[in-house]
Design a protein around this motif. Structure first.
Motif, PDB file in Angstrom:
ATOM      1  N   THR A   1       0.665  -1.312   0.175  1.00 32.01           N
ATOM      2  CA  THR A   1      -0.071   0.281  -0.339  1.00 32.01           C
ATOM      3  C   THR A   1       0.728   1.480  -0.527  1.00 32.01           C
ATOM      4  OG1 THR A   1      -1.965  -1.560   0.778  1.00 32.01           O
ATOM      5  CG2 THR A   1      -1.473   1.153   1.028  1.00 32.01           C
ATOM      6  N   GLU A   2       1.969   1.250   0.897  1.00 33.35           N
ATOM      7  CA  GLU A   2       2.703   2.461   0.702  1.00 33.35           C
ATOM      8  C   GLU A   2       3.518   2.507  -0.549  1.00 33.35           C
ATOM      9  OE1 GLU A   2       6.960   3.934   3.516  1.00 33.35           O
ATOM     10  OE2 GLU A   2       6.055   1.755   3.155  1.00 33.35           O
TER      11      GLU A   2
ATOM     12  N   ALA B   1       3.961   5.489  -5.170  1.00 34.78           N
ATOM     13  CA  ALA B   1       4.022   5.909  -7.320  1.00 34.78           C
ATOM     14  C   ALA B   1       2.804   6.682  -7.658  1.00 34.78           C
ATOM     15  CB  ALA B   1       3.989   4.420  -8.251  1.00 34.78           C
ATOM     16  N   ALA B   2       1.060   6.635  -6.682  1.00 36.91           N
ATOM     17  CA  ALA B   2       0.651   7.366  -8.107  1.00 36.91           C
ATOM     18  C   ALA B   2       0.672   8.310  -7.325  1.00 36.91           C
ATOM     19  CB  ALA B   2      -0.472   7.462  -7.174  1.00 36.91           C
TER      20      ALA B   2
ATOM     21  N   GLY C   1       3.515  14.430 -10.003  1.00 35.99           N
ATOM     22  CA  GLY C   1       4.395  15.132  -9.743  1.00 35.99           C
ATOM     23  C   GLY C   1       4.014  15.334  -7.779  1.00 35.99           C
ATOM     24  N   ILE C   2       3.313  14.971  -7.405  1.00 37.86           N
ATOM     25  CA  ILE C   2       3.473  14.615  -5.599  1.00 37.86           C
ATOM     26  C   ILE C   2       4.515  13.598  -5.079  1.00 37.86           C
ATOM     27  CG2 ILE C   2       2.237  14.910  -3.561  1.00 37.86           C
ATOM     28  CD1 ILE C   2      -0.041  15.875  -5.125  1.00 37.86           C
ATOM     29  N   ILE C   3       5.377  14.100  -4.308  1.00 38.32           N
ATOM     30  CA  ILE C   3       6.044  13.612  -2.710  1.00 38.32           C
ATOM     31  C   ILE C   3       5.830  14.073  -1.963  1.00 38.32           C
ATOM     32  CG2 ILE C   3       9.137  13.126  -2.561  1.00 38.32           C
ATOM     33  CD1 ILE C   3       9.427  13.541  -5.201  1.00 38.32           C
ATOM     34  N   LEU C   4       5.672  13.145  -0.662  1.00 36.03           N
ATOM     35  CA  LEU C   4       5.693  13.224   0.378  1.00 36.03           C
ATOM     36  C   LEU C   4       6.643  12.514   1.096  1.00 36.03           C
ATOM     37  CD1 LEU C   4       1.929  12.261   0.833  1.00 36.03           C
ATOM     38  CD2 LEU C   4       2.754  14.637   0.797  1.00 36.03           C
ATOM     39  N   PRO C   5       8.176  12.983   1.648  1.00 35.39           N
ATOM     40  CA  PRO C   5       9.090  12.427   2.091  1.00 35.39           C
ATOM     41  C   PRO C   5       8.441  11.910   3.828  1.00 35.39           C
ATOM     42  CG  PRO C   5       9.692  15.069   2.077  1.00 35.39           C
ATOM     43  CD  PRO C   5       7.563  14.713   1.352  1.00 35.39           C
TER      44      PRO C   5
END
Length: 71
Positions: free
Chosen positions: A16-17, A22-23, A28-32
């Motif tokens: 799930t993570e 990937a989604a 264009g979104i990265i949640l670090p």
């Protein structure tokens, strides 16, 4: 929780993570700080994915992506 159930949960949480990462990356979104919440791993309650913190720009991108998906 038995060992088999624990492994099943860990595998499901990892899948799930990675799918969520990937989604988000695809738009264009990265949640670090995105991760499996370590405090929920040993708990009997709900298992959690911690979305973490992000800056205002990332929050704005996430908002726009959700708005588009809701259309």
């Amino acid at each position: 929780m038995g060992r088999v159930q624990e492994r099943d949960w860990v595998a499901e949480a990892n899948d799930t993570e990675e799918a969520l990462k990937a989604a988000l990356h695809a738009v264009g979104i990265i949640l670090p700080s995105l991760r499996i919440d370590p405090a929920s791993q040993g708990a009997d309650g709900p298992r959690l994915i911690d979305l973490g913190r992000c800056n205002i720009g990332v929050a704005q991108k996430l908002t726009e992506a959700l708005k588009k998906a809701a259309e």
